[in-house]
Design a protein around this motif. Structure first.
Motif, mmCIF file in Angstrom:
data_model
loop_
_atom_site.group_PDB
_atom_site.id
_atom_site.type_symbol
_atom_site.label_atom_id
_atom_site.label_comp_id
_atom_site.label_asym_id
_atom_site.label_seq_id
_atom_site.Cartn_x
_atom_site.Cartn_y
_atom_site.Cartn_z
ATOM 1 N N GLN A 22 0.833 -1.210 0.000
ATOM 2 C CA GLN A 22 0.000 0.000 0.000
ATOM 3 C C GLN A 22 0.860 1.250 0.000
ATOM 4 N N LYS A 23 1.946 1.279 0.775
ATOM 5 C CA LYS A 23 2.778 2.483 0.838
ATOM 6 C C LYS A 23 3.393 2.814 -0.522
ATOM 7 N N ASP A 24 3.734 1.771 -1.306
ATOM 8 C CA ASP A 24 4.259 1.999 -2.654
ATOM 9 C C ASP A 24 3.186 2.618 -3.543
ATOM 10 N N THR A 25 1.982 2.108 -3.402
ATOM 11 C CA THR A 25 0.861 2.568 -4.214
ATOM 12 C C THR A 25 0.484 4.008 -3.859
ATOM 13 N N LEU A 26 0.609 4.361 -2.595
ATOM 14 C CA LEU A 26 0.323 5.734 -2.170
ATOM 15 C C LEU A 26 1.206 6.716 -2.925
ATOM 16 N N LYS A 27 2.479 6.379 -3.026
ATOM 17 C CA LYS A 27 3.415 7.248 -3.745
ATOM 18 C C LYS A 27 3.080 7.299 -5.232
ATOM 19 N N LEU A 28 2.781 6.127 -5.789
ATOM 20 C CA LEU A 28 2.460 6.035 -7.216
ATOM 21 C C LEU A 28 1.234 6.879 -7.568
ATOM 22 N N LEU A 29 0.227 6.847 -6.703
ATOM 23 C CA LEU A 29 -1.027 7.555 -6.971
ATOM 24 C C LEU A 29 -1.102 8.914 -6.298
ATOM 25 N N ASN A 30 -0.067 9.274 -5.545
ATOM 26 C CA ASN A 30 -0.012 10.563 -4.869
ATOM 27 C C ASN A 30 -1.257 10.813 -4.015
ATOM 28 N N THR A 31 -1.504 9.879 -3.097
ATOM 29 C CA THR A 31 -2.657 9.994 -2.215
ATOM 30 C C THR A 31 -2.245 9.630 -0.798
ATOM 31 N N THR A 32 -3.155 9.811 0.136
ATOM 32 C CA THR A 32 -2.858 9.508 1.534
ATOM 33 C C THR A 32 -3.248 8.078 1.880
ATOM 34 N N SER A 33 -2.702 7.609 2.968
ATOM 35 C CA SER A 33 -2.978 6.252 3.430
ATOM 36 C C SER A 33 -4.462 6.048 3.730
ATOM 37 N N SER A 34 -5.060 7.001 4.414
ATOM 38 C CA SER A 34 -6.474 6.848 4.780
ATOM 39 C C SER A 34 -7.383 6.883 3.550
ATOM 40 N N THR A 35 -7.074 7.728 2.584
ATOM 41 C CA THR A 35 -7.879 7.806 1.366
ATOM 42 C C THR A 35 -7.748 6.525 0.555
ATOM 43 N N TYR A 36 -6.521 6.080 0.352
ATOM 44 C CA TYR A 36 -6.310 4.881 -0.443
ATOM 45 C C TYR A 36 -6.959 3.670 0.216
ATOM 46 N N SER A 37 -6.784 3.532 1.512
ATOM 47 C CA SER A 37 -7.366 2.416 2.243
ATOM 48 C C SER A 37 -8.890 2.418 2.117
ATOM 49 N N ALA A 38 -9.490 3.593 2.213
ATOM 50 C CA ALA A 38 -10.945 3.711 2.074
ATOM 51 C C ALA A 38 -11.394 3.324 0.671
ATOM 52 N N TYR A 39 -10.602 3.667 -0.338
ATOM 53 C CA TYR A 39 -10.924 3.273 -1.715
ATOM 54 C C TYR A 39 -10.819 1.758 -1.870
ATOM 55 N N GLU A 40 -9.712 1.196 -1.369
ATOM 56 C CA GLU A 40 -9.469 -0.224 -1.550
ATOM 57 C C GLU A 40 -10.501 -1.081 -0.802
ATOM 58 N N THR A 41 -10.973 -0.594 0.329
ATOM 59 C CA THR A 41 -11.974 -1.343 1.094
ATOM 60 C C THR A 41 -13.396 -1.001 0.668
ATOM 61 N N GLY A 42 -13.551 -0.018 -0.206
ATOM 62 C CA GLY A 42 -14.869 0.348 -0.711
ATOM 63 C C GLY A 42 -15.712 1.132 0.274
ATOM 64 N N LYS A 43 -15.063 1.806 1.217
ATOM 65 C CA LYS A 43 -15.802 2.539 2.249
ATOM 66 C C LYS A 43 -16.216 3.946 1.835
ATOM 67 N N VAL A 44 -15.619 4.462 0.793
ATOM 68 C CA VAL A 44 -15.950 5.819 0.341
ATOM 69 C C VAL A 44 -16.153 5.841 -1.165
ATOM 70 N N LEU A 45 -16.774 6.898 -1.621
ATOM 71 C CA LEU A 45 -16.955 7.118 -3.047
ATOM 72 C C LEU A 45 -15.623 7.455 -3.691
ATOM 73 N N MET A 46 -15.376 6.896 -4.836
ATOM 74 C CA MET A 46 -14.152 7.164 -5.571
ATOM 75 C C MET A 46 -14.461 8.143 -6.695
ATOM 76 N N GLN A 47 -13.684 9.196 -6.778
ATOM 77 C CA GLN A 47 -13.891 10.174 -7.831
ATOM 78 C C GLN A 47 -13.537 9.565 -9.184
ATOM 79 N N THR A 48 -14.298 9.941 -10.179
ATOM 80 C CA THR A 48 -14.085 9.418 -11.531
ATOM 81 C C THR A 48 -12.673 9.705 -12.013
ATOM 82 N N THR A 49 -12.156 10.881 -11.725
ATOM 83 C CA THR A 49 -10.797 11.218 -12.168
ATOM 84 C C THR A 49 -9.768 10.293 -11.533
#
Length: 72
Positions: A22-49
């Protein structure tokens, strides 16, 4: 925005298939740990962009990320 647990599951699958933590992916996608984790677990809406950004970084089509087709 788009919410679908399939996206989160696919995101995790593609991340692992590419040997990324996950930490590698955070850098690749330029996002935070909490945001990425929420996306990966499906807990939040993901922006189309962000969906397009993920697809590009993982060399996938949006359909593959959404689970409409499988990458061979």
């Amino acid at each position: 925005m788009y919410y679908n647990s399939t996206i989160g599951n696919n995101l995790k699958e593609f991340r692992i298939a590419n040997g990324l933590k996950q930490k590698d992916t955070l850098k690749l996608l330029n996002t935070t740990s909490s945001t990425y984790s929420a996306y990966e677990t499906g807990k939040v809406l993901m922006q189309t962009t962000f969906i397009y950004q993920i697809a590009k970084k993982f060399n996938l089509s949006v359909d593959e990320l959404l689970g409409k087709t499988k990458k061979l």
